[in-house]
Design a protein around this motif. Structure first.
Motif, short mmCIF file in Angstrom:
data_model
loop_
_atom_site.label_atom_id
_atom_site.label_comp_id
_atom_site.label_asym_id
_atom_site.label_seq_id
_atom_site.Cartn_x
_atom_site.Cartn_y
_atom_site.Cartn_z
N ALA A 135 48.29 42.76 45.75
CA ALA A 135 48.10 43.22 44.29
C ALA A 135 47.95 44.81 44.30
O ALA A 135 47.38 44.91 45.42
CB ALA A 135 46.86 42.38 43.77
N LEU A 144 55.17 44.71 36.94
CA LEU A 144 55.19 43.21 37.69
C LEU A 144 56.33 42.42 37.20
O LEU A 144 56.58 42.15 36.18
CB LEU A 144 53.94 42.69 37.44
CG LEU A 144 53.69 41.08 37.84
CD1 LEU A 144 53.75 41.13 39.29
CD2 LEU A 144 52.52 40.34 37.24
N LEU A 172 55.63 37.90 42.51
CA LEU A 172 54.90 37.04 42.46
C LEU A 172 55.69 35.87 41.67
O LEU A 172 56.26 35.76 40.86
CB LEU A 172 53.74 37.24 41.49
CG LEU A 172 52.56 36.43 41.21
CD1 LEU A 172 51.63 36.16 42.75
CD2 LEU A 172 51.42 37.16 40.37
N TRP A 290 45.88 41.32 39.09
CA TRP A 290 47.00 42.01 39.45
C TRP A 290 46.60 43.57 39.08
O TRP A 290 47.07 43.99 37.99
CB TRP A 290 48.23 41.58 38.69
CG TRP A 290 49.59 42.18 39.75
CD1 TRP A 290 50.23 43.38 39.24
CD2 TRP A 290 49.97 41.63 40.76
NE1 TRP A 290 51.21 43.35 39.92
CE2 TRP A 290 51.18 42.54 41.10
CE3 TRP A 290 49.71 40.62 41.85
CZ2 TRP A 290 51.79 42.44 42.20
CZ3 TRP A 290 50.58 40.54 42.83
CH2 TRP A 290 51.55 41.43 43.20
#
Ligand SMILES: [Fe+2]
Length: 504
Positions: A135, A144, A172, A290
């Motif tokens: 992260a 992200l 992710l 994150w």
């Protein structure tokens, strides 16, 4: 097991999928044991978990994967490049039959916000290579790319959605439950469960998990990025509530069954040791940061819930609104509210299982008793907490219903007063089998805050920055035929300071 041979690792890394050619001829060597692939999960700014399980014969009925009852050493490596020319961490762990020769290595001390690659070795066999990410550092907000999905029924279709997820190259992946299904085999679908009966013992849960992990599309999705997983009901039994069963078949002690299911789940997922089960209990709700971009509040809406009101189903039920009813349990509710109030990042993502927004099924007010509509006081307390704290970037991420949905979360669903958050509901990987793009599940008169519906299989792709989240509902037309392309069937933008769905 010999000492670590760097040359062997390099050959294996370059050879990729053909690493099995490195089988030694020495007596007692096991056959290729990495049949279940590799996985990573639980990213932090300084590390993550890497996972594999040794199983040369993954479908053996005893659930032990064809491994001898001996402690077996497994070497692991983490590198900053895919060819492992720059190995930054390495070590050896000992696997045991008591945990089905599963491997969980927790990495720390790595650099924030970057890619790493990892692999394992035992007995001269090299595993496939997996990619993981740390992260970003707290204080930073790099964009992200996150994908989420749920509900992968082995028999109802091929895992094309998992393959397409791997091809998206995400940072992710979230799996929001029904990773496996516990039912017995049928004869009408694309492929059959192992074992063929409904699973209820540790051996059977292990075999079912192992069968899933043999799927190359699922292996690709795990190898491409770290995952955050939470279960729903089918990892144990359909619609169970805490220790209350939904049905009585197969007969047996449900505590023992839940303990077996949770143990097998832990053994097959890239989870931290903090999540290791103790008997029929397993602490699954947790927060993952994150950077300062987003905080993932991963929820468990099965283990602590009150039994479904009015005998479950979709109905009008005054008990559903009782103040003392809980889906999260009181401890998890306090933990969640405390975390939301801390406003640790621009966005708060609630990764959870069942439909969060009010969703009336008919004009008489009937609603699903298994979803948050069956526990409305619990929902109101949570919504009011983030609203009172001024959190504008709260997005609930949901699975379970095998359809894509998107909704505005309302301070009051009855009066439709004020949008205070957003809900994105992923469809299934395969559950429900092939969909029907022509279906229309929206009931705008009953649920004006619900804005999107699509009955196709797939996942949700999100791209989140410090100012906005771009959302694409991704779908394949068929899962009963392999390798369909994926397409975007719905798009929205969510602004960080203005809750609710906007046109892209
Ligand atoms: Fe499901």
């Amino acid at each position: 097991m010999t000492t670590l041979r760097r040359r062997t690792f390099i050959v294996g890394g370059l050879a990729g999928a053909s690493a099995g050619i490195l089988v030694p001829s020495s007596a007692g060597a096991i056959a290729y044991p990495f049949t279940l692939g590799v996985a990573s999960g639980e990213p932090a700014a300084d590390g993550f978990v890497i996972w594999t399980r040794l199983a040369p014969s993954p479908l053996n009925a005893d659930g032990l994967g064809g491994m001898p009852n001996t402690a077996t050493a497994v070497d692991w490596q983490v590198a900053t490049d895919e060819r492992f020319t720059a190995v930054v961490r390495s070590g050896t762990v000992t696997t045991q039959q008591a945990s089905a020769h599963s491997v969980h290595v927790t990495l720390t001390g790595l650099e924030p916000g970057r890619e790493y690659w990892y692999r394992f070795r035992t007995g001269g066999h090299i595993s496939p290579v997996g990619r993981a990410l740390t992260a970003p550092a707290v204080g930073t907000q790099p964009a992200l790319t996150m994908l989420f999905t749920s509900c992968s029924h082995w028999e109802e279709g091929y895992f094309t959605a998992y393959r397409r997820m791997a091809e998206e190259h995400p940072d992710l992946v979230l799996h929001l439950g029904d990773y496996i299904y516990e039912g017995g085999a049928t004869t009408t679908k694309v492929r059959r469960f192992a074992p063929t009966s409904e699973i209820s013992t540790l051996a059977n849960y292990r075999v079912r998990h192992a069968q899933y992990k043999t799927d190359p599309d699922l292996q690709a999705a795990h190898a491409t990025a770290p995952w955050l997983v939470v279960w729903d009901d089918h990892e144990v039994e359909n619609n169970y509530a805490n220790l209350v069963r939904n049905d009585s078949s197969p007969a047996g002690d449900f505590k023992a069954r839940r303990a077996a299911a949770y143990k097998a789940y832990y053994e097959h997922m890239p989870l931290r040791s903090a999540q290791a089960p103790s008997g029929e209990n397993m602490l699954l709700h947790r927060r993952v940061r994150w950077g300062s971009l987003a905080t993932f509040h991963m929820l468990d809406t099965r283990q602590y819930r009150d039994d479904q009101a009015c005998g479950d189903g979709t109905k009008v039920c005054p008990d559903a609104d009782a103040a003392n009813r809980t889906l999260t349990g009181t401890s998890q509710e306090s933990w969640l509210i405390d975390g939301l109030r801390q406003k640790l990042g621009t966005w708060d993502f609630l990764g959870q299982q069942v439909f969060f927004a009010q969703r009336l099924a008919a004009a008489d007010g009937s609603k699903s008793m298994d979803a948050w509509d069956g526990y409305t006081a619990n929902r109101t307390r949570i919504q009011n907490a983030w609203d009172a704290s001024g959190n504008k970037g709260t997005v609930v991420l949901t699975g379970d219903v095998h359809r894509s949905w998107a909704a505005n979360l309302m301070q009051d669903y009855g009066t439709q007063n004020r949008v205070i958050g957003t809900e994105l509901v992923t469809t299934s990987v395969t559950s429900g089998s092939d969909g029907n793009a022509a279906d229309n599940g929206l009931k705008p008169t009953l649920n004006p805050h619900v804005k999107f519906f699509k009955n196709l299989r797939g996942y949700v792709k999100t791209r989140t920055s410090s100012t906005e989240m771009r959302v694409e509902f991704r779908a394949v037309d068929k899962v009963t035929v392999r390798d369909y392309p994926v397409k975007t069937v719905g798009s929205f933008v969510v602004e960080a300071t203005n809750p609710g769905l906007q046109a892209p």
